[in-house]
Design a protein around this motif. Structure first.
Motif, mmCIF file in Angstrom:
data_model
loop_
_atom_site.group_PDB
_atom_site.id
_atom_site.type_symbol
_atom_site.label_atom_id
_atom_site.label_comp_id
_atom_site.label_asym_id
_atom_site.label_seq_id
_atom_site.Cartn_x
_atom_site.Cartn_y
_atom_site.Cartn_z
ATOM 1 N N UNK A 50 6.239 10.801 -14.533
ATOM 2 C CA UNK A 50 6.254 10.511 -16.171
ATOM 3 C C UNK A 50 4.977 10.215 -16.840
ATOM 4 N N UNK A 51 3.887 10.401 -16.036
ATOM 5 C CA UNK A 51 2.698 10.196 -16.554
ATOM 6 C C UNK A 51 2.348 8.520 -16.767
ATOM 7 N N UNK A 52 3.169 7.569 -16.414
ATOM 8 C CA UNK A 52 2.927 6.252 -16.546
ATOM 9 C C UNK A 52 2.138 5.862 -15.005
ATOM 10 N N UNK A 53 1.168 5.631 -15.031
ATOM 11 C CA UNK A 53 0.295 5.345 -13.680
ATOM 12 C C UNK A 53 0.676 3.893 -13.530
ATOM 13 N N UNK A 54 0.647 3.002 -14.554
ATOM 14 C CA UNK A 54 1.159 1.542 -14.187
ATOM 15 C C UNK A 54 2.559 1.439 -13.599
ATOM 16 N N UNK A 55 3.562 2.189 -14.046
ATOM 17 C CA UNK A 55 4.646 1.986 -13.435
ATOM 18 C C UNK A 55 4.820 2.560 -12.180
ATOM 19 N N UNK A 56 3.998 3.557 -11.820
ATOM 20 C CA UNK A 56 4.110 4.078 -10.525
ATOM 21 C C UNK A 56 3.453 3.027 -9.572
ATOM 22 N N UNK A 57 2.370 2.469 -9.996
ATOM 23 C CA UNK A 57 1.608 1.344 -9.106
ATOM 24 C C UNK A 57 2.544 0.226 -8.995
ATOM 25 N N UNK A 58 3.258 -0.407 -10.006
ATOM 26 C CA UNK A 58 4.127 -1.443 -9.670
ATOM 27 C C UNK A 58 5.302 -1.158 -8.978
ATOM 28 N N UNK A 59 5.691 0.059 -8.923
ATOM 29 C CA UNK A 59 6.761 0.477 -8.158
ATOM 30 C C UNK A 59 6.292 0.486 -6.641
ATOM 31 N N UNK A 60 5.143 1.160 -6.449
ATOM 32 C CA UNK A 60 4.407 1.176 -5.039
ATOM 33 C C UNK A 60 4.533 -0.314 -4.476
ATOM 34 N N UNK A 61 3.929 -1.236 -5.244
ATOM 35 C CA UNK A 61 3.394 -2.603 -5.000
ATOM 36 C C UNK A 61 4.840 -3.304 -4.483
ATOM 37 N N UNK A 62 5.934 -2.901 -5.479
ATOM 38 C CA UNK A 62 7.171 -3.929 -5.166
ATOM 39 C C UNK A 62 7.952 -3.251 -3.975
ATOM 40 N N UNK A 63 7.935 -1.941 -3.855
ATOM 41 C CA UNK A 63 8.497 -1.467 -2.491
ATOM 42 C C UNK A 63 7.809 -1.703 -1.233
ATOM 43 N N UNK A 64 6.713 -1.957 -1.279
ATOM 44 C CA UNK A 64 5.818 -2.304 -0.153
ATOM 45 C C UNK A 64 6.032 -3.698 0.087
ATOM 46 N N UNK A 65 5.924 -4.642 -1.156
ATOM 47 C CA UNK A 65 6.053 -5.958 -0.940
ATOM 48 C C UNK A 65 7.312 -6.655 -0.217
ATOM 49 N N UNK A 66 8.413 -5.877 -0.491
ATOM 50 C CA UNK A 66 9.894 -6.272 -0.270
ATOM 51 C C UNK A 66 10.049 -5.944 1.300
ATOM 52 N N UNK A 67 9.384 -4.833 1.876
ATOM 53 C CA UNK A 67 9.723 -4.824 3.497
ATOM 54 C C UNK A 67 8.464 -5.754 3.995
ATOM 55 N N UNK A 68 7.302 -6.258 3.493
ATOM 56 C CA UNK A 68 6.297 -7.384 4.085
ATOM 57 C C UNK A 68 7.103 -8.816 3.801
ATOM 58 N N UNK A 69 7.486 -8.725 2.882
ATOM 59 C CA UNK A 69 8.202 -10.248 2.793
ATOM 60 C C UNK A 69 9.597 -10.426 3.322
ATOM 61 N N UNK A 70 10.397 -9.426 3.639
ATOM 62 C CA UNK A 70 11.606 -9.578 4.536
ATOM 63 C C UNK A 70 11.112 -9.899 5.883
ATOM 64 N N UNK A 71 10.005 -9.100 6.316
ATOM 65 C CA UNK A 71 9.610 -9.308 7.682
ATOM 66 C C UNK A 71 9.006 -10.758 7.903
ATOM 67 N N UNK A 72 8.019 -11.145 7.000
ATOM 68 C CA UNK A 72 7.348 -12.400 7.040
ATOM 69 C C UNK A 72 8.330 -13.525 6.939
ATOM 70 N N UNK A 73 9.412 -13.489 6.004
ATOM 71 C CA UNK A 73 10.355 -14.739 5.974
ATOM 72 C C UNK A 73 11.087 -14.777 7.179
ATOM 73 N N UNK A 74 11.593 -13.982 7.559
ATOM 74 C CA UNK A 74 12.250 -13.979 9.100
ATOM 75 C C UNK A 74 11.370 -14.520 10.031
ATOM 76 N N UNK A 75 10.072 -14.138 10.307
ATOM 77 C CA UNK A 75 9.262 -14.640 11.142
ATOM 78 C C UNK A 75 9.018 -16.074 10.762
ATOM 79 N N UNK A 76 8.978 -16.575 9.583
ATOM 80 C CA UNK A 76 8.656 -17.909 9.184
ATOM 81 C C UNK A 76 9.903 -18.955 9.612
#
Length: 210
Positions: A50-76
């Motif tokens: 779309x040409x919107x780099x911020x949207x792409x970065x936010x998508x990347x961060x959000x999708x990565x964080x959900x994987x990380x948080x799900x694993x860490x939440x379970x470990x905790x």
């Protein structure tokens, strides 16, 4: 926690994975539905078209964080934060698979999910930071030199399980990560075809990829 309550971590992880940040970010920023253009994949690379780099970065961060948080939440919650215990926890393996399958087949978005690159990366960092950095480094190197996001993802998917075995040997978590990587490769089957016939879009391209 009892075993019954512990098992609830698996559907919770699936629901976390089902949050498609490509769709959420696009709606919040008044961008087109990522299913409607480019490759049709709800992921950061397609949102970038779309040409919107911020949207792409936010998508990347959000999708990565959900994987990380799900694993860490379970470990905790499991009280299972040590590396050795985590790699041998079949329940945590279930969480890893559930959050990834949630991303591929999100219940909140008609089961039309992404290909799982960012989420897989977040999962790897949740399992072990060194493993995550090694796999991410592979993606970055291939992406920078070849400018194909799909090729970088395939390379990372192949080397991820190899790095795991090299670092930790054969553990239950290795099986879960191998399944994740095989699913990631399967989701890229159209990209593999495009790479072979020379029609795959490069990073940043607005050209439609089929």
């Amino acid at each position: 926690m009892t075993l019954t309550l512990d098992l609830l971590l698996i559907p919770i992880a699936y629901l976390i994975g089902s949050i498609s940040f490509a769709v959420v970010v696009s709606k919040c920023m008044n961008l087109p539905d990522p299913h409607s253009y480019g490759s049709g994949n709800p992921g950061a690379t397609n949102v970038l078209r779309t040409g919107n780099k911020l949207a792409a970065v936010l998508t990347l961060i959000g999708d990565a964080l959900k994987g990380y948080l799900a694993v860490m939440l379970a470990r905790i919650i499991l009280g299972d934060q040590s590396l050795t215990a985590s790699l041998n926890s079949w329940l945590l393996c279930g969480v890893v698979l559930a959050v990834f399958l949630g991303h591929l087949f999100p219940v909140f978005h008609g089961f039309k999910g992404g290909k799982g690159v960012a989420t897989a990366c977040g999962i790897l960092f949740g399992v072990n930071a060194i493993l995550g950095m090694a796999t991410l480094g592979t993606w970055i190197i291939v992406a920078l030199f070849m400018r194909y996001s799909s090729l970088a993802a395939l390379a990372a998917a192949i080397f991820g399980p190899i790095y795991f075995v090299f670092l930790f040997g054969f553990q239950p978590m290795g099986i879960a990560l191998l399944i994740v990587c095989l699913l990631l490769i399967w989701r890229h089957r159209s990209n593999i075809h495009n790479l072979l016939n020379g029609t795959e879009s490069r990073i940043g391209s607005k050209k439609k990829s089929t």
